[in-house]
Design an enzyme around this catalytic site. Structure first.
Site, PDB file in Angstrom:
ATOM      1  N   GLY A 199       0.884  -1.027  -0.081  1.00 25.06           N
ATOM      2  CA  GLY A 199      -0.131  -0.330   0.348  1.00 25.06           C
ATOM      3  C   GLY A 199       0.915   1.229  -0.266  1.00 25.06           C
ATOM      4  CB  CYS A 241       4.877   9.677   2.651  1.00 30.00           C
ATOM      5  SG  CYS A 241       6.279   8.398   2.674  1.00 30.00           S
ATOM      6  N   GLY A 281       7.706  -3.163   4.979  1.00 32.30           N
ATOM      7  CA  GLY A 281       8.288  -3.082   6.595  1.00 32.30           C
ATOM      8  C   GLY A 281       8.832  -1.119   6.702  1.00 32.30           C
ATOM      9  CG  PHE A 282      10.304  -0.569   9.570  1.00 35.08           C
ATOM     10  CD1 PHE A 282      12.255  -0.318   9.871  1.00 35.08           C
ATOM     11  CD2 PHE A 282      10.863  -1.898   9.945  1.00 35.08           C
ATOM     12  CE1 PHE A 282      13.067  -1.099  10.808  1.00 35.08           C
ATOM     13  CE2 PHE A 282      12.129  -2.849  11.170  1.00 35.08           C
ATOM     14  CZ  PHE A 282      13.220  -2.041  10.816  1.00 35.08           C
ATOM     15  CE  LYS A 333      -0.863   9.418  -2.124  1.00 39.54           C
ATOM     16  NZ  LYS A 333      -1.130  10.122  -3.376  1.00 39.54           N
TER      17      LYS A 333
END
Length: 243
Positions: free
Chosen positions: A76, A178, A160-161, A78
């Site tokens: 998901g 984003c 993830g991050f 941007k």
């Protein structure tokens, strides 16, 4: 439930190509789905690359990516940037029945908030915007130090991050990070006025992820003021069972 495993799969000069890491994620994901592998967090750095989630608008892509690839991905959200000096973590874990997807995202955010705090940088969530943020202050506007974007398939997480340690922020001048044009991006090094490297940060992040992904109760850090993210949120994709 199996103990969380951390695997460092490409750091520094051995930074792993994004597509190769994506293939590795799929391999680990399949193993966690069929219970032949324990829940695993892949920790790594990427060579410079932009990854565009499903909600990325054409105008948000870099007009001049500076030689970095721009790759469309199945998470998901941007568009974001990955590159040297940024710790990327891909938790590949099965969500317990009592942990909803948004709860999982909040746990990863909380782990990063606590890690930043231990390193000397105060952060929190901004409701309506994913990731980990610093308040506006005399050093700059509201700014993001960690980004999140995940996918859940067959009850197991992917993607993830990313946590900015000492990444070159010049890469962020080439696009709208984003999709948020009214806030900034920062690094731990910039906030602390000294170099903070990915190896410096890894043990701190591992310790806090291990705590929050053990699925116990916790008290979340109080949020900053809510600010709507352009478009819709959260940056999560749900996949139907069997896909």
């Amino acid at each position: 439930m199996s103990e969380l495993r951390f695997e460092q799969v490409g750091l520094g000069a051995d930074a792993i190509d994004y597509l190769a890491a994506w293939d590795l994620q799929r391999e680990v994901h399949a193993g966690v789905v069929d219970a032949t592998r324990p829940p695993t967090v892949l920790l790594l750095e990427h060579p410079p690359v932009y990854t565009a989630g499903k909600r990325t608008e054409p105008h948000e892509r870099p007009a001049d990516p500076g030689g970095a690839a721009v790759i469309d991905v199945d998470r998901g959200g941007k568009i974001t940037f990955h590159g040297p000096g940024q710790l990327v973590g891909y938790p590949i874990v099965r969500l317990p029945d009592h942990v909803k997807v948004v709860d999982y995202v909040r746990r990863v955010e909380e782990a990063l908030i606590q890690a930043c705090g231990e390193l000397g940088v105060t952060t929190a969530r901004v409701p309506g915007r994913s990731g980990v943020w610093l308040r506006a202050d005399d050093q700059g506007p509201e700014r993001k130090v960690a980004a999140l974007g995940i996918r859940v398939s067959r009850g197991v997480t992917m993607h993830g991050f990313s946590l900015n340690c000492d990444v070159d922020l010049g890469w962020y001048d080439r696009f709208v990070p984003c999709g948020i044009a009214d806030a900034g991006v920062t690094t731990l090094s910039q906030e602390l006025g000294r170099r903070v490297t990915v190896p410096d940060v890894i043990p701190v992040v591992e310790r806090h992820l291990a705590r929050y992904l053990a699925w116990g109760a916790y008290v979340p850090t109080p949020d900053y003021d809510a600010r709507p993210e352009p478009g819709r949120t959260p940056r999560i994709t749900l996949v139907t069972p069997g896909r």
